[in-house]
Design a protein around this motif. Structure first.
Motif, PDB file in Angstrom:
ATOM      1  N   PHE A 195      32.474 -41.445  17.457  1.00 37.78           N
ATOM      2  CA  PHE A 195      31.501 -40.985  18.432  1.00 37.78           C
ATOM      3  C   PHE A 195      30.490 -40.111  17.688  1.00 37.78           C
ATOM      4  CE2 PHE A 195      34.464 -42.547  21.316  1.00 37.78           C
ATOM      5  CZ  PHE A 195      34.081 -42.368  22.640  1.00 37.78           C
ATOM      6  N   PRO A 196      29.210 -40.165  18.058  1.00 38.27           N
ATOM      7  CA  PRO A 196      28.243 -39.239  17.451  1.00 38.27           C
ATOM      8  C   PRO A 196      28.707 -37.793  17.627  1.00 38.27           C
ATOM      9  CG  PRO A 196      27.096 -40.944  18.680  1.00 38.27           C
ATOM     10  CD  PRO A 196      28.564 -41.119  18.986  1.00 38.27           C
ATOM     11  N   GLN A 197      28.561 -37.006  16.582  1.00 33.73           N
ATOM     12  CA  GLN A 197      29.039 -35.625  16.592  1.00 33.73           C
ATOM     13  C   GLN A 197      28.049 -34.740  15.852  1.00 33.73           C
ATOM     14  OE1 GLN A 197      32.303 -33.964  13.895  1.00 33.73           O
ATOM     15  NE2 GLN A 197      33.468 -34.233  15.795  1.00 33.73           N
ATOM     16  N   VAL A 198      27.860 -33.532  16.349  1.00 31.90           N
ATOM     17  CA  VAL A 198      27.012 -32.562  15.659  1.00 31.90           C
ATOM     18  C   VAL A 198      27.756 -31.243  15.611  1.00 31.90           C
ATOM     19  CG1 VAL A 198      25.785 -31.882  17.767  1.00 31.90           C
ATOM     20  CG2 VAL A 198      24.734 -31.480  15.544  1.00 31.90           C
ATOM     21  N   LEU A 199      27.660 -30.566  14.464  1.00 34.35           N
ATOM     22  CA  LEU A 199      28.301 -29.268  14.273  1.00 34.35           C
ATOM     23  C   LEU A 199      27.243 -28.262  13.841  1.00 34.35           C
ATOM     24  CD1 LEU A 199      30.865 -27.493  14.046  1.00 34.35           C
ATOM     25  CD2 LEU A 199      31.049 -28.255  11.666  1.00 34.35           C
ATOM     26  N   VAL A 200      27.109 -27.178  14.590  1.00 37.25           N
ATOM     27  CA  VAL A 200      26.152 -26.119  14.277  1.00 37.25           C
ATOM     28  C   VAL A 200      26.925 -24.840  13.972  1.00 37.25           C
ATOM     29  CG1 VAL A 200      24.206 -24.735  15.079  1.00 37.25           C
ATOM     30  CG2 VAL A 200      24.389 -27.145  15.755  1.00 37.25           C
ATOM     31  N   ASN A 201      26.636 -24.230  12.830  1.00 37.91           N
ATOM     32  CA  ASN A 201      27.265 -22.972  12.447  1.00 37.91           C
ATOM     33  C   ASN A 201      26.323 -21.814  12.753  1.00 37.91           C
ATOM     34  OD1 ASN A 201      29.635 -24.149  11.379  1.00 37.91           O
ATOM     35  ND2 ASN A 201      28.563 -24.642   9.484  1.00 37.91           N
ATOM     36  N   VAL A 202      26.823 -20.806  13.438  1.00 32.85           N
ATOM     37  CA  VAL A 202      26.032 -19.630  13.801  1.00 32.85           C
ATOM     38  C   VAL A 202      26.615 -18.423  13.074  1.00 32.85           C
ATOM     39  CG1 VAL A 202      25.119 -18.226  15.666  1.00 32.85           C
ATOM     40  CG2 VAL A 202      25.656 -20.649  16.085  1.00 32.85           C
ATOM     41  N   ARG A 203      25.912 -17.932  12.056  1.00 34.28           N
ATOM     42  CA  ARG A 203      26.401 -16.766  11.306  1.00 34.28           C
ATOM     43  C   ARG A 203      26.128 -15.499  12.107  1.00 34.28           C
ATOM     44  NH1 ARG A 203      28.635 -15.843   6.611  1.00 34.28           N
ATOM     45  NH2 ARG A 203      28.489 -18.066   6.104  1.00 34.28           N
ATOM     46  N   LEU A 204      27.168 -14.684  12.263  1.00 34.07           N
ATOM     47  CA  LEU A 204      27.100 -13.495  13.086  1.00 34.07           C
ATOM     48  C   LEU A 204      27.163 -12.222  12.241  1.00 34.07           C
ATOM     49  CD1 LEU A 204      29.658 -14.661  15.808  1.00 34.07           C
ATOM     50  CD2 LEU A 204      27.164 -14.914  15.857  1.00 34.07           C
ATOM     51  N   GLN A 205      26.765 -11.128  12.840  1.00 32.21           N
ATOM     52  CA  GLN A 205      26.824  -9.845  12.138  1.00 32.21           C
ATOM     53  C   GLN A 205      28.265  -9.368  11.998  1.00 32.21           C
ATOM     54  OE1 GLN A 205      24.283  -7.218  14.378  1.00 32.21           O
ATOM     55  NE2 GLN A 205      22.400  -8.248  13.731  1.00 32.21           N
TER      56      GLN A 205
END
Length: 450
Positions: free
Chosen positions: A371-381
């Motif tokens: 299945f199409p998949q997207v992964l987004v990483n959000v760097r936090l403080q």
């Protein structure tokens, strides 16, 4: 209270607590207190990857181990799985790997193995942390002949590659053209030799570590050069490792990337065909693509899913008697072969499947339709669960309602760094990419990005 140990040992910026020489020294003492038997002199295997800070931390750790009365077998630069293998086969009390895996060279980490070659249970790690907190250097000093010593082992790499070569079940010599990306890491001294030992024609890239180039635009996270090399040199297959070589991404002869989901599907089919898939079961994590669910269901193979982290996959496998498990990232476990995830072992098992079926890796990979998949990483403080915020929960719920049964959403914190991961699967990239970006932005607005 935040645990000292994460999902894969202790990891962070090198030379800053908790990855400092001071902590490493104290960890050496604590490890002997918690892991060593009451009688006899313990022996600990210590290895590292190629990071600039590796020898610094190794020196401090070894000093702590020896000061507490342990003898140390230093194996130098070796993959994490090699340290685990030698810990078990040399009958050592414990093993330690100094590495931050796929992280940049500025980071480093320390992970421990038990005498059996398995990663430590949470309780053992917590006991070591408690020793550090309660009395980091307490107790009567070890003196005289009870002081430990450090001895370098010159044949560690050969012992490990001999073991890996012994798991190859195909026809020797191996008539395959193999490309390797060693990520300027721990695979560099052993991977090319392994595949040459099997008889393959080997092309190598990113195998010249300088202490600072480990994982830099190379390896399993950045296999672009290997993809090009496979196509340009008409190679049959490519294998890209990370810094400590415990994960693998494969490249077929067309240059296509095959991640851990593909590897699990291919290995499951291979083992099932040979009647060797114990319990007819595979264990993966919540990050596994929905396509893997569908593929294994069609094979009548049960799929268990755990939280992210190969230690949790391992726990479920041991609990249920499974021998095959792993993560989409390329950490694959073959418990009939080894006690921990091993990128080099995984590569050999893929070669076994290719040899058994006498078909290219690309053809084996057709068993899985993702299945199409997207992964987004959000760097936090700072580390903070995004789902504790009402705005994030509402954004996720709205997206799940929009996808209905045609996809899924997973939001979680990384187990090793202050990063929130947003994964979305659905019918098309055009549908899921805006959803992932919206949730990621909501997390940033709610918590604050780094």
């Amino acid at each position: 209270m935040t645990r000292l140990f994460g999902t894969d040992g202790i990891r962070g910026l090198a030379n800053v607590d908790p990855v400092s020489p001071e902590i490493a020294l104290a960890l050496g003492r604590a490890a002997v207190e918690v892991l060593a038997p009451a009688d006899g002199k313990p022996t600990v295997v210590v290895g590292r990857d190629t990071r600039l800070s590796g020898t610094m931390l190794e020196g401090a750790l070894v000093a702590g181990l020896c000061a507490a009365g342990a003898d140390v077998l230093s194996v130098g630069v070796l993959p994490t799985a090699g340290v685990a293998y030698l810990t078990h086969t040399l009958n050592a009390t414990a093993g330690v790997m100094i590495s931050a895996s796929h992280n940049a060279f500025e980071d480093n980490g320390i992970k421990f193995f038990s005498a059996s070659g398995h990663k430590l249970e949470d309780g053992q790690e917590d006991a070591m942390a408690e020793v550090l907190t309660a009395h980091p250097a307490a107790g009567a000093p070890v003196t005289g002949s009870r002081v430990g010593q450090c001895v370098a082992t010159g044949d560690a790499g050969q012992r490990y590659t001999d073991f890996l070569a012994s798991t190859f079940t195909g026809t020797s010599p191996l008539n395959v053209r193999v490309g390797l990306d060693c990520a300027h890491g721990a695979a560099a001294p052993v991977a090319p030799e392994l595949f040459r030992q099997l008889g393959a024609h080997v092309s190598v890239c990113h195998a010249a570590p300088d202490g600072q180039n480990i994982n830099q635009d190379c390896g399993s996270l950045h296999p672009e050069r290997l993809q090009q090399m496979v196509v340009d040199e008409a190679l049959d297959v490519g294998f890209a490792f990370d810094g400590d070589a415990d994960r693998l991404v494969a490249i077929d002869h067309t240059g296509a990337i095959l991640d851990g989901d593909y590897i699990l599907a291919i290995s499951a089919q291979d083992l099932q065909t040979r009647g060797a898939l114990a319990r007819n079961m595979v264990v993966s994590t919540v990050m596994a693509n929905l396509g893997l669910d569908k593929t294994l269901q069609a094979m009548d193979v049960e799929l268990h899913k755990t939280q992210v982290g190969d230690k949790y996959v391992m726990q479920d496998m041991r609990e249920h008697g499974a021998i095959l498990g792993g993560e989409q990232s390329g950490h694959i476990l073959y418990l009939d072969r080894h006690t921990t995830g091993d990128g080099l072992l995984t590569a050999v098992q893929l070669l076994n499947a290719m040899s058994a079926q006498q078909v290219p890796l690309q053809e084996l990979a057709q068993i899985l339709q993702k299945f199409p998949q997207v992964l987004v990483n959000v760097r936090l403080q700072h580390r903070c669960d995004p789902l504790q915020f009402d705005s994030v929960r509402k954004a996720v719920h709205a997206a799940e309602s929009a996808l209905n049964e045609d996809g899924r959403i997973l939001v979680r914190m990384s187990g090793t760094e202050p990063v929130a991961r947003v994964m979305v699967e659905g019918p098309t990239q055009a549908v899921i990419e805006p959803i992932a970006e919206h949730i990621a932005q909501t997390i940033t607005d709610s918590i604050g990005g780094a």
